[in-house]
Design an enzyme around this catalytic site. Sequence first.
Site, PDB file in Angstrom:
ATOM      1  NE  ARG A  95      11.443  -7.059   1.043  1.00 21.74           N
ATOM      2  CZ  ARG A  95      11.298  -7.535   1.181  1.00 21.74           C
ATOM      3  NH1 ARG A  95      10.290  -7.596   1.853  1.00 21.74           N
ATOM      4  NH2 ARG A  95      12.202  -8.481   1.211  1.00 21.74           N
TER       5      ARG A  95
ATOM      6  CD  GLU B 278       5.652 -14.877   5.028  1.00 24.56           C
ATOM      7  OE1 GLU B 278       5.496 -13.431   5.426  1.00 24.56           O
ATOM      8  OE2 GLU B 278       7.819 -14.144   4.346  1.00 24.56           O
TER       9      GLU B 278
ATOM     10  CG  HIS C 214       9.612 -12.817   7.519  1.00 26.82           C
ATOM     11  ND1 HIS C 214      10.495 -12.036   6.826  1.00 26.82           N
ATOM     12  CD2 HIS C 214      11.491 -13.636   8.114  1.00 26.82           C
ATOM     13  CE1 HIS C 214      11.868 -12.142   6.880  1.00 26.82           C
ATOM     14  NE2 HIS C 214      11.863 -13.178   7.790  1.00 26.82           N
ATOM     15  CB  SER C 215       4.112 -10.401   8.566  1.00 20.93           C
ATOM     16  OG  SER C 215       3.748  -9.010   8.835  1.00 20.93           O
ATOM     17  CE1 TYR C 216      -0.543 -10.588   3.063  1.00 21.58           C
ATOM     18  CE2 TYR C 216       1.299  -8.487   3.085  1.00 21.58           C
ATOM     19  CZ  TYR C 216      -0.113  -8.671   2.519  1.00 21.58           C
ATOM     20  OH  TYR C 216      -0.568  -8.557   1.434  1.00 21.58           O
TER      21      TYR C 216
ATOM     22  CG  ASN D 103      15.231 -13.969   4.732  1.00 20.47           C
ATOM     23  OD1 ASN D 103      16.075 -14.209   5.506  1.00 20.47           O
ATOM     24  ND2 ASN D 103      14.043 -13.972   4.549  1.00 20.47           N
ATOM     25  NE  ARG D 104      15.124 -12.388  -1.922  1.00 22.12           N
ATOM     26  CZ  ARG D 104      13.582 -11.874  -0.789  1.00 22.12           C
ATOM     27  NH1 ARG D 104      13.819 -12.106   0.285  1.00 22.12           N
ATOM     28  NH2 ARG D 104      12.721 -12.029  -1.226  1.00 22.12           N
TER      29      ARG D 104
ATOM     30  CE1 TYR E 274      11.144 -14.848  -7.466  1.00 25.13           C
ATOM     31  CE2 TYR E 274       9.576 -14.280  -5.750  1.00 25.13           C
ATOM     32  CZ  TYR E 274      11.423 -14.205  -6.531  1.00 25.13           C
ATOM     33  OH  TYR E 274      12.227 -12.997  -6.518  1.00 25.13           O
TER      34      TYR E 274
ATOM     35  NE  ARG F 180       6.538  -4.175   3.387  1.00 20.89           N
ATOM     36  CZ  ARG F 180       6.851  -3.995   2.329  1.00 20.89           C
ATOM     37  NH1 ARG F 180       6.339  -2.910   1.902  1.00 20.89           N
ATOM     38  NH2 ARG F 180       6.977  -4.857   1.783  1.00 20.89           N
ATOM     39  CD  GLU F 181       7.834  -9.149   7.131  1.00 18.71           C
ATOM     40  OE1 GLU F 181       8.370  -9.399   7.633  1.00 18.71           O
ATOM     41  OE2 GLU F 181       8.010  -8.604   5.882  1.00 18.71           O
TER      42      GLU F 181
ATOM     43  CG  HIS G  57      11.473  -7.700   5.549  1.00 14.55           C
ATOM     44  ND1 HIS G  57      11.142  -8.763   5.480  1.00 14.55           N
ATOM     45  CD2 HIS G  57      12.484  -8.108   4.957  1.00 14.55           C
ATOM     46  CE1 HIS G  57      12.323  -9.611   4.337  1.00 14.55           C
ATOM     47  NE2 HIS G  57      12.931  -8.737   4.618  1.00 14.55           N
TER      48      HIS G  57
END
Length: 459
Positions: free
Chosen positions: A268, A418, A343-345, A289-290, A395, A215-216, A213
């Site tokens: 993202r 994360e 990943h973050s965060y 990541n989907r 989730y 922004r990470e 993503h």
Amino acid sequence: MTNKIWKIFCVLTFLLGLKSSTICIPLESDTHSEPSQSLSLGEATADANVPHDSEIYSSFKGYRVYRLQANSTKAFDALVKLHDEGDLDFWKAPSFRGETDIMVNGNQEKELKDFMGFYKIDNTVLIDDLDILMNGQRLGRLKSDGKAMSWTEYHYMETIFDWLDGLATFYPELVTLYTIGMTTDGNPLKLVKISVGRKDRHKPGVYIDALYHGREWISASVATWIINELVTAPSRYSTLLKNFDFYIMPIMNPDGYAHSCNYNRLWRKSRKASGTWADFLGCRGVDLNRNFGFHFGGPGSGTIPCSLIYRGTHAFSEPETSAVRDFIYENRNVKWAAYFALHSYGQKWMTPWGFTEVKPVDYDELIRVARIGVAAIESHRGTKYDVGSAPDVLYMASGGSDDWFKGAAGCKYSYTIELPDYGFYGFLLPSWEIIPSANETWFGISTALRSIARMRSYA
């Protein structure tokens, strides 16, 4: 005004040339902000190749981040539904055990407050003014010949790629650099292999990737820190390098990262146009990541292009994910011992499965190793991580890379990490946090890998 109507309004405003709207038109950043408030990018210079589009220099004036705590199953289910609709930017996905962070602009804030009031959701304002937090960022392109890489500041992908090229040149006995594909915008997907011993012999592989993503930013910094440690101090990690070959991809989403650096800090997804009505609303890209092909399209993945968790038209529809798939399949002679997606965060160390609450048959072993890793992290400076499967600590989310590496590529120890922080800065982790975060994360991963090496049970 709903989010969809707001998007249409913004696009029409731009097309009609109405420059007076304070809702959609970005503001100039304050050049007199304190240096300690900035996310340093070093000595930046203007990039003459920056295109001019409707998202250039996105402003976040009037944006807030709320932290929510669902106190009932009804409230949690409502949060999950709100998340999957994709209208709001969830910085932290819904969690029944923990907090949920949501960013809203002034037009969305009343709706969110009404929602929280209706479901009696406890909440606080985590970040009161994103524009102030971002004020002072210096964006531009770093001029580098590959020697200017550091971990006291964030770097543009050009600098990172130049540095990777330099490593392959100066450490040919250790480093092999692959370009495993190209993105929609023509950026390379670069992967580093770090290996000692004969080149024609393949040890069990450890695969690490980052920056799914845009922004990470911290995830790419941690990945490059790990590369630097292994390449410049191989004797320090002789046991690991004796047991494993390392394959590290520090920028999985170059297009999204470039967009985050140049235009919209909180971008993202990837950047491929969908060829539908959604492009008119600025809804480009896919959540990479989907997009992996193991239980693709299940819970926690968006079907609409405007969704921030949009899964794409089909599994591996994106050049980034299909390049990873092809590389893994082309290297079937490698036994993949471990996989780490950075990943973050949120400070979580998560195991498969993400698509279901059912646990893998070897879940206890996955948790055992994960707890070794988080204990090592905590020993450094007290940073605490949650451990568990994605549905346990967040989730359900389908189409993730960790599920695919375990379920399709046969990698036993597959994890998503994360990174820091827990939400004070969120995606805007300051540059002074790079080295502490990278140091503790690598200590956690390397300690976990030593435990895996002792077990030698990769099947």
